[in-house]
Scaffold this motif. Structure first.
Motif, PDB file in Angstrom:
ATOM      1  N   LEU A 176    -114.328 -45.872  63.791  1.00 41.78           N
ATOM      2  CA  LEU A 176    -113.296 -46.714  63.178  1.00 41.78           C
ATOM      3  C   LEU A 176    -113.113 -48.011  63.951  1.00 41.78           C
ATOM      4  O   LEU A 176    -112.879 -49.073  63.357  1.00 41.78           O
ATOM      5  N   HIS A 177    -113.222 -47.933  65.265  1.00 44.60           N
ATOM      6  CA  HIS A 177    -113.147 -49.149  66.072  1.00 44.60           C
ATOM      7  C   HIS A 177    -114.236 -50.123  65.647  1.00 44.60           C
ATOM      8  O   HIS A 177    -114.011 -51.323  65.554  1.00 44.60           O
ATOM      9  N   GLY A 178    -115.411 -49.575  65.406  1.00 46.90           N
ATOM     10  CA  GLY A 178    -116.529 -50.414  64.998  1.00 46.90           C
ATOM     11  C   GLY A 178    -116.327 -51.011  63.617  1.00 46.90           C
ATOM     12  O   GLY A 178    -116.639 -52.179  63.376  1.00 46.90           O
ATOM     13  N   PHE A 199    -112.122 -40.897  55.012  1.00 47.97           N
ATOM     14  CA  PHE A 199    -111.515 -40.570  56.308  1.00 47.97           C
ATOM     15  C   PHE A 199    -110.043 -40.233  56.124  1.00 47.97           C
ATOM     16  O   PHE A 199    -109.532 -39.276  56.692  1.00 47.97           O
ATOM     17  N   ASP A 200    -109.361 -41.048  55.318  1.00 49.60           N
ATOM     18  CA  ASP A 200    -107.924 -40.836  55.101  1.00 49.60           C
ATOM     19  C   ASP A 200    -107.650 -39.477  54.468  1.00 49.60           C
ATOM     20  O   ASP A 200    -106.736 -38.765  54.880  1.00 49.60           O
ATOM     21  N   PHE A 240    -113.390 -35.438  64.232  1.00 54.61           N
ATOM     22  CA  PHE A 240    -112.349 -36.471  64.271  1.00 54.61           C
ATOM     23  C   PHE A 240    -112.566 -37.446  65.423  1.00 54.61           C
ATOM     24  O   PHE A 240    -112.287 -38.634  65.300  1.00 54.61           O
ATOM     25  N   SER A 241    -113.057 -36.920  66.519  1.00 53.83           N
ATOM     26  CA  SER A 241    -113.303 -37.777  67.669  1.00 53.83           C
ATOM     27  C   SER A 241    -114.399 -38.802  67.346  1.00 53.83           C
ATOM     28  O   SER A 241    -114.301 -39.979  67.708  1.00 53.83           O
ATOM     29  N   ARG A 242    -115.417 -38.351  66.608  1.00 56.98           N
ATOM     30  CA  ARG A 242    -116.491 -39.269  66.192  1.00 56.98           C
ATOM     31  C   ARG A 242    -115.942 -40.325  65.229  1.00 56.98           C
ATOM     32  O   ARG A 242    -116.352 -41.491  65.276  1.00 56.98           O
ATOM     33  N   ILE A 243    -115.057 -39.885  64.355  1.00 58.02           N
ATOM     34  CA  ILE A 243    -114.483 -40.818  63.388  1.00 58.02           C
ATOM     35  C   ILE A 243    -113.631 -41.852  64.122  1.00 58.02           C
ATOM     36  O   ILE A 243    -113.695 -43.048  63.831  1.00 58.02           O
ATOM     37  N   ALA A 244    -112.838 -41.382  65.095  1.00 57.47           N
ATOM     38  CA  ALA A 244    -112.001 -42.299  65.874  1.00 57.47           C
ATOM     39  C   ALA A 244    -112.868 -43.408  66.468  1.00 57.47           C
ATOM     40  O   ALA A 244    -112.514 -44.589  66.437  1.00 57.47           O
ATOM     41  N   TYR A 245    -114.037 -43.003  66.983  1.00 53.52           N
ATOM     42  CA  TYR A 245    -114.927 -43.979  67.615  1.00 53.52           C
ATOM     43  C   TYR A 245    -115.439 -44.999  66.606  1.00 53.52           C
ATOM     44  O   TYR A 245    -115.344 -46.206  66.818  1.00 53.52           O
ATOM     45  N   HIS A 301    -108.010 -36.855  57.009  1.00 58.70           N
ATOM     46  CA  HIS A 301    -106.895 -36.914  57.953  1.00 58.70           C
ATOM     47  C   HIS A 301    -105.652 -36.260  57.356  1.00 58.70           C
ATOM     48  O   HIS A 301    -104.976 -35.469  58.013  1.00 58.70           O
ATOM     49  N   GLY A 309    -113.532 -29.314  64.051  1.00 52.56           N
ATOM     50  CA  GLY A 309    -112.778 -30.438  63.530  1.00 52.56           C
ATOM     51  C   GLY A 309    -112.490 -31.478  64.584  1.00 52.56           C
ATOM     52  O   GLY A 309    -112.598 -32.686  64.319  1.00 52.56           O
ATOM     53  N   ALA A 310    -112.132 -31.025  65.787  1.00 49.74           N
ATOM     54  CA  ALA A 310    -111.783 -31.973  66.840  1.00 49.74           C
ATOM     55  C   ALA A 310    -112.959 -32.911  67.103  1.00 49.74           C
ATOM     56  O   ALA A 310    -112.778 -34.127  67.218  1.00 49.74           O
ATOM     57  N   ARG A 311    -114.163 -32.341  67.166  1.00 51.74           N
ATOM     58  CA  ARG A 311    -115.336 -33.181  67.441  1.00 51.74           C
ATOM     59  C   ARG A 311    -115.569 -34.189  66.325  1.00 51.74           C
ATOM     60  O   ARG A 311    -115.851 -35.365  66.584  1.00 51.74           O
TER      61      ARG A 311
END
Lengths: 440, 440
Positions: free
Chosen positions: A108-110, A79-80, A101-106, A83, A97-99
């Motif tokens: 990552l919380h988990g 991921f890094d 990254f948005s999935r990755i953002a989600y 990024h 890419g935006a999509r």
């Protein structure tokens, strides 16, 4: 002439950049698949641990958690890298890419929450169903990353393989959920209708995923998939499935079947993992082969960058330029032959032959790229079903203030009650979006 | 929390990079539209010049050629910028870049040949139909660049506008071809069936293009388009169209109508140009507005990058992390409000509220991006027809050794004979591709 060649090469460099990016994404998918398998194993061991009434041995579970955490670290590193690349726009995932990254953002919380989940499991603060639901949610987030990777691939062949990969992972995850649901049913000792319906639903959805995998995988992969599963084990699984699903709710289930069921399902999942390893390998190989081929083509063109004929006559120049308004000869198949065949002509001063060859290459490249684009659209269309479901779920969450779990349950229940497919229900939800009460 | 926010922001930065790239592409489309208009004018003047039997005044034509060439230089500068950007991968047109570059490579050959074409026209070496065909071919290459730009846009709203733009340009070009075809018919003084059929075909295709423009343009643009055309001029055009198309081949056409026809068509094309200017302006404004909005969102999130609570207790940290496994509240609509509302909570130490807010933002972003993706697919579907035709033409060229003009003629004639749409014929050609003789 020179300018046309320059953009012919620029187009190929674009293709290479896209393929290199796909190779990175494939690596990400590969690590994600390993982590999902690890988490599925961890979920299974958690279930066993939480289901054992008296002081169980926590060591196997702790070992698995440790191993899994190392894969988490590998994924975080992936991921890094992604990024940093995007930040320096070295190979920005432009377009999709935006999509991603948005999935990755989600997810990552988990992943941040995972150590805390493990604490609750080890300290037996949570029940087996609670822990299972948490792992299911985390794995769903990881699968969404793979889904986005499949949807964002710019090469139809790679995209096909990623679609096969995603559906395989999804099918395997449903097999994992089947293991947990069946284990709970058998542990209870008596069947309940809801559990049986859920089990049937999991088996059916699983089959659909593996069917899509079959549609998109290579014959070799399909064969590997068929061969890697032990027929005896499959037969035993089917027998126990039948028992669990058809025993009337007034009857009783043999609690003793629990360990056999668990073992049988686990064995199947490990077998499926072998196919994933091959899938990951094929994916990386395919990307690399395509990069190599494109780079070779580019190199072949490189030597044409310097115009070989010095001081062409005005007449030559004119003839050369006007090639655009002539008709082109029928295309050849090998880009190198085409230009190399023009070489003697150049030496002899007939540079219009070179112009003709380059123009023909441009036409062929354009046709090839268009065909690829059409194939890509076809492959991506296979992902529509899941997209509809995702969007409908999101709409229900926003408009009816439901949680994700509730929204999914509502749609699944509606589909079961009306005997329709989940994607049909999703389509109805989206069509009705206008009529739903507005978000706050 | 921090990592999730980081990728939430990375997704937005991706969106911004895509929009900035779209702004570049829009500039390219804008200059291309100006060049096409200039070439259409040049083509018209060439026709007049070549049709005049005795020593005509070449000055108006020379002036137009000079002006046009300045626009060519501006377009070449745009191409160069794009090429350098891609080479340094500052904002590589990943995903569809290869196709766009391939189209540019093609049209560059034509732009290189343009001065040579002009020599032939000025020296009256070519007939009017020959010159017209050459200009048509060059303009078709330029339109293909605009088409690819529309197909590669990553934002559905921008894509809609680009689709409207492309279809408008295409319609206007067909109007230009109608001018030339009609002028030739009237100059001949007697109608021929093929010319009449061609004229009807051009009128019909033109109407279809403007219909698609209407489907995709904003109400303001539609209104501008309707208002910018003088009704008296349109009525006169329709009257002459009727005369040219319905006069029986045994009858005679009034040669004196030629100049009136040319004037009437030219006036209409100039009127249409005003709409293109507004389209280009709207396109640039839309891109900039979207960039500004995304950047503002990003700035709003920026201040959250530093975790405000120092040394949170283990309990706080645990509660914060486990938010992922909780249910989320119903979404809010404004991303700033959402995080700002969480600020007091953070000051009070309840950082789980922030985690909840970020997770919700991630969900909303994801849903928004998915919805955008679905809208984009819908807009791009409107381009399928032309893609089919292009690919079928390429196949015919490769498999039946036809020139581009011959391939197009064959398909058009088949469509006319069978009374089918060109795209239906293209679909048949593609379906039969397997049965065609292989490319050498």
């Amino acid at each position: 002439m020179k300018s046309g060649l320059r953009f012919l090469m620029a187009a190929t460099r674009c293709e290479i950049a896209e393929l290199q990016q796909l190779a990175h994404t494939s690596e990400l998918v590969n690590v994600t698949a390993r982590l999902v398998h690890g988490l599925q194993h961890e979920r299974g061991l958690s279930n066993l641990y939480l289901a054992t009434p008296t002081e169980p041995d926590s060591q196997p579970l702790r070992d698995q958690m440790g191993e899994c955490q190392r894969t988490v670290q590998a994924l975080l590193a992936c991921f890094d890298t992604l990024h940093d690349q995007a930040n320096h726009q070295v190979s920005a995932h432009v377009g999709h890419g935006a999509r991603l990254f948005s999935r990755i953002a989600y997810v990552l919380h988990g992943l941040d929450a995972l150590p805390h989940l493990r604490q609750r499991v080890l300290q037996r603060q949570w029940s087996a169903p609670q822990a299972t639901a948490a792992y299911v949610k985390l794995i769903a987030g990881l699968l969404a990353v793979v889904f986005e990777a499949a949807d964002s691939a710019s090469d139809p062949q790679v995209s096909r393989l990623l679609v096969a990969f995603f559906n395989f992972m999804q099918g395997k995850e449903l097999a994992g959920q089947e293991r947990a649901t069946g284990a709970a049913l058998l542990a209870a000792g008596k069947p309940d209708a809801a559990g049986q319906q859920r089990l049937l639903h999991l088996i059916e959805s699983q089959d659909r995923c593996f069917q899509i995998f079959n549609d998109f995988a290579s014959p070799a992969l399909r064969q590997l998939c068929a061969q890697s599963q032990d027929p005896m084990n499959l037969a035993e699984l089917e027998r126990m499935r039948r028992l669990a699903c058809t025993t009337p709710t007034s009857g009783a289930l043999d609690c003793g079947l629990g360990p056999a069921w668990f073992h049988c399902c686990t064995r199947r999942m490990d077998e499926l993992m072998n196919v994933e390893t091959q899938l990951a390998h094929d994916l990386m190989t395919l990307c690399q082969e395509k990069i190599d081929a494109a780079q070779q083509t580019l190199q072949g063109w490189n030597k044409w960058q310097q115009p070989p004929a010095a001081n062409p006559s005005a007449e030559d120049e004119d003839r050369q330029a006007m090639v655009f308004f002539d008709e082109l000869p029928a295309p050849l198949s090998d880009p190198h032959t085409l230009l190399d065949a023009a070489l003697p002509a150049v030496a002899g001063g007939h540079s219009s032959q070179v112009e003709r060859s380059i123009l023909q290459l441009v036409r062929e490249q354009s046709l090839r790229l268009q065909t690829m684009g059409a194939e890509l659209d076809t492959v991506r269309a296979s992902l529509t079903e899941r997209k509809l479901i995702e969007r409908a779920k999101g709409l229900l969450m926003a408009h009816r203030q439901l949680s994700e779990v509730e929204a999914h349950k509502l749609m699944r229940q509606t589909a079961m009650n009306q005997n329709r497919r989940l994607s049909d229900v999703a389509q109805t939800v989206l069509a009705m979006a206008e009529m739903l009460p507005p978000a706050r």
